[in-house]
Scaffold this active site. Structure first.
Site, short mmCIF file in Angstrom:
data_model
loop_
_atom_site.label_atom_id
_atom_site.label_comp_id
_atom_site.label_asym_id
_atom_site.label_seq_id
_atom_site.Cartn_x
_atom_site.Cartn_y
_atom_site.Cartn_z
CD GLU A 66 -2.55 -1.22 2.66
OE1 GLU A 66 -3.71 -1.65 2.69
OE2 GLU A 66 -1.92 -0.86 3.69
CE LYS A 79 2.50 3.25 6.99
NZ LYS A 79 2.11 2.86 8.36
CB THR A 94 3.47 -9.51 9.79
OG1 THR A 94 3.66 -10.80 10.36
CG2 THR A 94 2.06 -9.42 9.22
NE ARG A 122 0.49 5.10 11.42
CZ ARG A 122 -0.32 4.09 11.16
NH1 ARG A 122 -0.92 3.42 12.13
NH2 ARG A 122 -0.55 3.73 9.91
CD GLN A 150 1.24 -1.73 17.47
OE1 GLN A 150 1.12 -0.72 18.16
NE2 GLN A 150 2.03 -1.77 16.41
CB THR A 211 -5.07 -11.51 15.60
OG1 THR A 211 -6.28 -11.08 14.96
CG2 THR A 211 -5.34 -11.73 17.08
N GLY A 235 -6.49 -4.95 14.52
CA GLY A 235 -6.00 -6.04 13.68
C GLY A 235 -6.73 -6.18 12.35
N GLY A 236 -7.99 -5.75 12.29
CA GLY A 236 -8.72 -5.80 11.03
C GLY A 236 -8.36 -4.61 10.17
CG ASP A 237 -4.60 -4.42 8.95
OD1 ASP A 237 -4.95 -5.48 8.41
OD2 ASP A 237 -3.47 -4.26 9.45
CE LYS A 241 -5.11 -9.28 9.51
NZ LYS A 241 -5.25 -8.40 10.68
#
Length: 349
Positions: A66, A79, A94, A122, A150, A211, A235-237, A241
């Protein structure tokens, strides 16, 4: 022939992974997270100044790559970040990332930085900023579901900014929990390893889920969440997911960073496209209410947004002179005559 010396305009500060670790350890991990939180909050307060767009994503069966761009009109930032859940089993991170800040007036970059470590900082800082406005007052205990890369950053952020004193750890991999417990042993936090997610959330004021599996998952079921708790779902990103059962979302007041992105990538991808959510910047700016009652379940559905990376890069740029932990890279061609790029190349032979 003597090679020309690059001008100052051609030299760009570069913060390597080694430099970033030195900056973090010079300032202190907990303090740097709290400092970045201040920068993130300040930029949320001027949210309307920023160019905003969902991240530009290239998805594959293995993961996602991304770009996350934004600008406040004076400085541009982006980024590059990947997310590959299977990487850990193959000996890779990861998530890895790097970022750039540049001047809008001439387009010249003014900072190039690693952002694998900085993203962890961040993300934790953003969680703490949201919890500052949404978590129950006087929160002391956080459940941390998912004890990977994290975990420790989140624990320090909530200790430093919110004032928690106890972290209840759970991961499907006991070695991850043991790792986190070791790393947090000297922080002053009370660390309680748990054998189940249910055990971890029992008695917690705040629940953080983090997760890595790229799938629709149910890390928290509806019966595990009680009235008055704050959920920090990070975790859902990405599409496909999630971590929370849909019924939890229907019981919660949901706060997000940027709805056009979160509706595609966050927990709320499980809900109808018109399900009401509140942008967190509006709460921070006092334009709308956050937590309104002791029994309210608040959910910060965080997927990470470009302005937060911008804030973190801005903070790091401001630390360079004080810490000295950076290098200068000869990145930009800078011929004496801007029209004579070819001549510059030939004169260097």
């Amino acid at each position: 022939m003597i090679k020309p010396t690059p001008s100052k305009l051609a030299m760009v500060p570069f913060v390597s992974v080694d430099d970033m670790m030195k900056i973090v350890n010079t300032i202190g991990p907990a303090k740097i997270i709290a400092d970045i939180a201040d920068y993130i909050e300040a930029d949320f307060l001027r949210w309307e100044q920023f160019d905003k767009t969902p991240r530009v994503a290239a998805h594959s069966d293995e993961g996602v790559i991304e770009l996350m761009p934004t600008s406040d009109g004076e400085t541009y930032g982006f980024k590059y970040v990947n997310g590959h859940p299977a990487n850990m089993a193959r000996g890779f991170q990861t998530v890895t990332a790097f970022g750039v800040l540049a001047r809008v007036d001439n387009g010249y970059p003014v900072l190039l930085s690693e952002m694998t470590v900085l993203t962890a900082l961040r993300t934790a800082a953003t969680s703490a900023v949201a919890a500052k406005h949404l978590a129950p007052k006087g929160s002391k205990t956080m459940a941390m579901i998912g004890n990977g890369a994290q975990c420790e950053f989140q624990a320090l952020a909530f200790q430093q900014v919110i004032g928690i004193d106890t972290v209840r750890l759970y991961d499907i991999d006991p070695e991850a929990t043991a790792k986190a417990a070791r790393n947090l042993a000297e922080t002053g936090l009370t660390i309680i390893p748990c054998k189940t997610a249910q055990e971890a959330v029992t008695g917690a004021d705040i629940i953080t889920t983090c997760t890595a599996d790229k799938q629709y998952a149910t890390i928290l079921t509806d019966n595990m969440v009680g009235s008055g708790q704050h959920i920090n779902a990070i975790g859902g990103d990405c599409p496909g997911k999630t971590e929370l059962h849909k019924d939890i979302l229907l019981r919660s007041d949901i706060f997000v960073e940027y709805p056009p992105q979160t509706r595609v990538e966050g927990e709320i991808q499980q809900l109808a496209a018109d399900h009401p959510v509140t942008e967190i910047w509006k709460v921070i700016a006092g334009k709308t209410a956050g937590r309104t009652s002791a029994s309210q379940i608040t959910l910060f559905d965080s997927v990470g947004f470009a302005t937060e990376d911008f804030s973190a890069l801005r903070y790091i740029r401001d630390q360079l002179d004080g810490t000295g932990h950076f290098k200068l890279l000869d990145m930009l061609a800078d011929p004496d005559d801007p029209r004579d790029l070819f001549g510059m190349v030939r004169r260097a032979s």
